[in-house]
Design a protein around this motif. Structure first.
Motif, PDB file in Angstrom:
ATOM      1  N   LEU A 196       0.845  -1.183   0.000  1.00 17.21           N
ATOM      2  CA  LEU A 196       0.000   0.000   0.000  1.00 17.21           C
ATOM      3  C   LEU A 196       0.885   1.240   0.000  1.00 17.21           C
ATOM      4  N   VAL A 197       0.570   2.175  -0.871  1.00 14.00           N
ATOM      5  CA  VAL A 197       1.344   3.403  -0.948  1.00 14.00           C
ATOM      6  C   VAL A 197       0.395   4.590  -0.831  1.00 14.00           C
ATOM      7  N   GLU A 198       0.596   5.381   0.221  1.00 17.35           N
ATOM      8  CA  GLU A 198      -0.231   6.562   0.455  1.00 17.35           C
ATOM      9  C   GLU A 198       0.422   7.804  -0.124  1.00 17.35           C
ATOM     10  N   SER A 199      -0.398   8.790  -0.420  1.00 16.97           N
ATOM     11  CA  SER A 199       0.096  10.093  -0.863  1.00 16.97           C
ATOM     12  C   SER A 199      -0.960  11.145  -0.549  1.00 16.97           C
ATOM     13  N   GLY A 200      -0.545  12.409  -0.603  1.00 14.22           N
ATOM     14  CA  GLY A 200      -1.486  13.504  -0.451  1.00 14.22           C
ATOM     15  C   GLY A 200      -1.425  14.260   0.853  1.00 14.22           C
ATOM     16  N   GLY A 201      -0.596  13.804   1.776  1.00 14.27           N
ATOM     17  CA  GLY A 201      -0.490  14.516   3.036  1.00 14.27           C
ATOM     18  C   GLY A 201       0.243  15.834   2.868  1.00 14.27           C
ATOM     19  N   LEU A 209      -6.283  12.500   0.472  1.00 14.60           N
ATOM     20  CA  LEU A 209      -5.320  11.417   0.562  1.00 14.60           C
ATOM     21  C   LEU A 209      -5.687  10.311  -0.424  1.00 14.60           C
ATOM     22  N   SER A 210      -4.659   9.667  -0.961  1.00 13.60           N
ATOM     23  CA  SER A 210      -4.857   8.529  -1.853  1.00 13.60           C
ATOM     24  C   SER A 210      -4.027   7.359  -1.359  1.00 13.60           C
ATOM     25  N   CYS A 211      -4.512   6.165  -1.608  1.00 13.34           N
ATOM     26  CA  CYS A 211      -3.784   4.943  -1.247  1.00 13.34           C
ATOM     27  C   CYS A 211      -3.987   3.930  -2.362  1.00 13.34           C
ATOM     28  N   VAL A 212      -2.880   3.529  -2.974  1.00 10.85           N
ATOM     29  CA  VAL A 212      -2.927   2.564  -4.068  1.00 10.85           C
ATOM     30  C   VAL A 212      -2.427   1.219  -3.564  1.00 10.85           C
ATOM     31  N   ALA A 213      -3.210   0.195  -3.822  1.00 11.59           N
ATOM     32  CA  ALA A 213      -2.844  -1.164  -3.421  1.00 11.59           C
ATOM     33  C   ALA A 213      -2.315  -1.949  -4.616  1.00 11.59           C
ATOM     34  N   SER A 214      -1.347  -2.803  -4.354  1.00 11.74           N
ATOM     35  CA  SER A 214      -0.821  -3.683  -5.388  1.00 11.74           C
ATOM     36  C   SER A 214      -0.522  -5.037  -4.784  1.00 11.74           C
ATOM     37  N   GLY A 215      -0.335  -6.026  -5.653  1.00 15.77           N
ATOM     38  CA  GLY A 215      -0.065  -7.377  -5.181  1.00 15.77           C
ATOM     39  C   GLY A 215      -1.270  -8.278  -5.404  1.00 15.77           C
ATOM     40  N   THR A 216      -1.311  -9.355  -4.662  1.00 18.92           N
ATOM     41  CA  THR A 216      -2.393 -10.338  -4.804  1.00 18.92           C
ATOM     42  C   THR A 216      -3.580  -9.898  -3.957  1.00 18.92           C
ATOM     43  N   CYS A 238      -3.137   3.986   5.633  1.00 21.03           N
ATOM     44  CA  CYS A 238      -4.094   3.213   4.862  1.00 21.03           C
ATOM     45  C   CYS A 238      -3.989   1.750   5.298  1.00 21.03           C
ATOM     46  N   LYS A 239      -5.130   1.080   5.349  1.00 22.71           N
ATOM     47  CA  LYS A 239      -5.134  -0.336   5.698  1.00 22.71           C
ATOM     48  C   LYS A 239      -6.068  -1.094   4.765  1.00 22.71           C
ATOM     49  N   LEU A 240      -5.640  -2.285   4.383  1.00 20.96           N
ATOM     50  CA  LEU A 240      -6.467  -3.184   3.587  1.00 20.96           C
ATOM     51  C   LEU A 240      -6.683  -4.465   4.369  1.00 20.96           C
ATOM     52  N   ASP A 241      -7.940  -4.824   4.573  1.00 21.41           N
ATOM     53  CA  ASP A 241      -8.295  -6.059   5.267  1.00 21.41           C
ATOM     54  C   ASP A 241      -8.892  -7.028   4.256  1.00 21.41           C
ATOM     55  N   MET A 242      -8.288  -8.212   4.195  1.00 21.22           N
ATOM     56  CA  MET A 242      -8.729  -9.226   3.239  1.00 21.22           C
ATOM     57  C   MET A 242      -8.704 -10.566   3.944  1.00 21.22           C
ATOM     58  N   GLY A 296      -4.424  -8.337   7.444  1.00 19.16           N
ATOM     59  CA  GLY A 296      -4.480  -6.882   7.350  1.00 19.16           C
ATOM     60  C   GLY A 296      -3.139  -6.350   6.905  1.00 19.16           C
ATOM     61  N   TYR A 297      -3.155  -5.373   6.024  1.00 17.33           N
ATOM     62  CA  TYR A 297      -1.934  -4.799   5.470  1.00 17.33           C
ATOM     63  C   TYR A 297      -1.972  -3.283   5.664  1.00 17.33           C
TER      64      TYR A 297
END
Length: 115
Positions: A4-9, A20-27, A95-99, A103-104
């Motif tokens: 996860l990569v955040e930006s915009g602060g 703020l933006s958060c881009v997720a990558s990977g599986t 930013c957090k992604l829960d799958m 959690g990432y």
């Protein structure tokens, strides 16, 4: 693995806005929750807002009516539009992604609200 990569602060005056933006990558599978948390100096990390795959969202009471979370599933991106910012919104925003049971976290982006 998920990244996860955040930006915009940044630095903004009271009453101002940031996005703020958060881009997720990977599986990443189809069903997942993305959210924004923040941690101010000397305080615990707290949930700011989260949004599910279907678009349902929830907010901390302190930001309701001022912040809006949204996501673009095609871009695997979550946004946090922050309006009417207050000095007490100053914190590192994560930013957090829960799958499933995993959690990432992103690395965080600093938001400072000051005159």
């Amino acid at each position: 693995q998920v990244q996860l990569v955040e930006s915009g602060g940044g630095l903004v005056q009271p009453g101002g806005s940031l996005r703020l933006s958060c881009v997720a990558s990977g599986t990443i599978y189809r069903l997942y929750v993305m959210g924004w948390y923040r941690q101010a100096p000397g305080k615990e990390r707290e949930l700011v807002a989260a949004v599910g795959s279907g678009g349902a969202s929830n907010y901390a009471e302190s930001v309701k009516g001022r912040f809006t979370i949204s996501r673009d599933n095609a871009k695997k991106t979550v946004y946090l539009q922050m309006n009417s910012l207050k000095p007490e919104d100053t914190a590192v925003y994560y930013c957090k992604l829960d799958m499933g049971s995993s959690g990432y976290w992103g690395q965080g982006t600093q938001v400072t609200v000051s005159a």
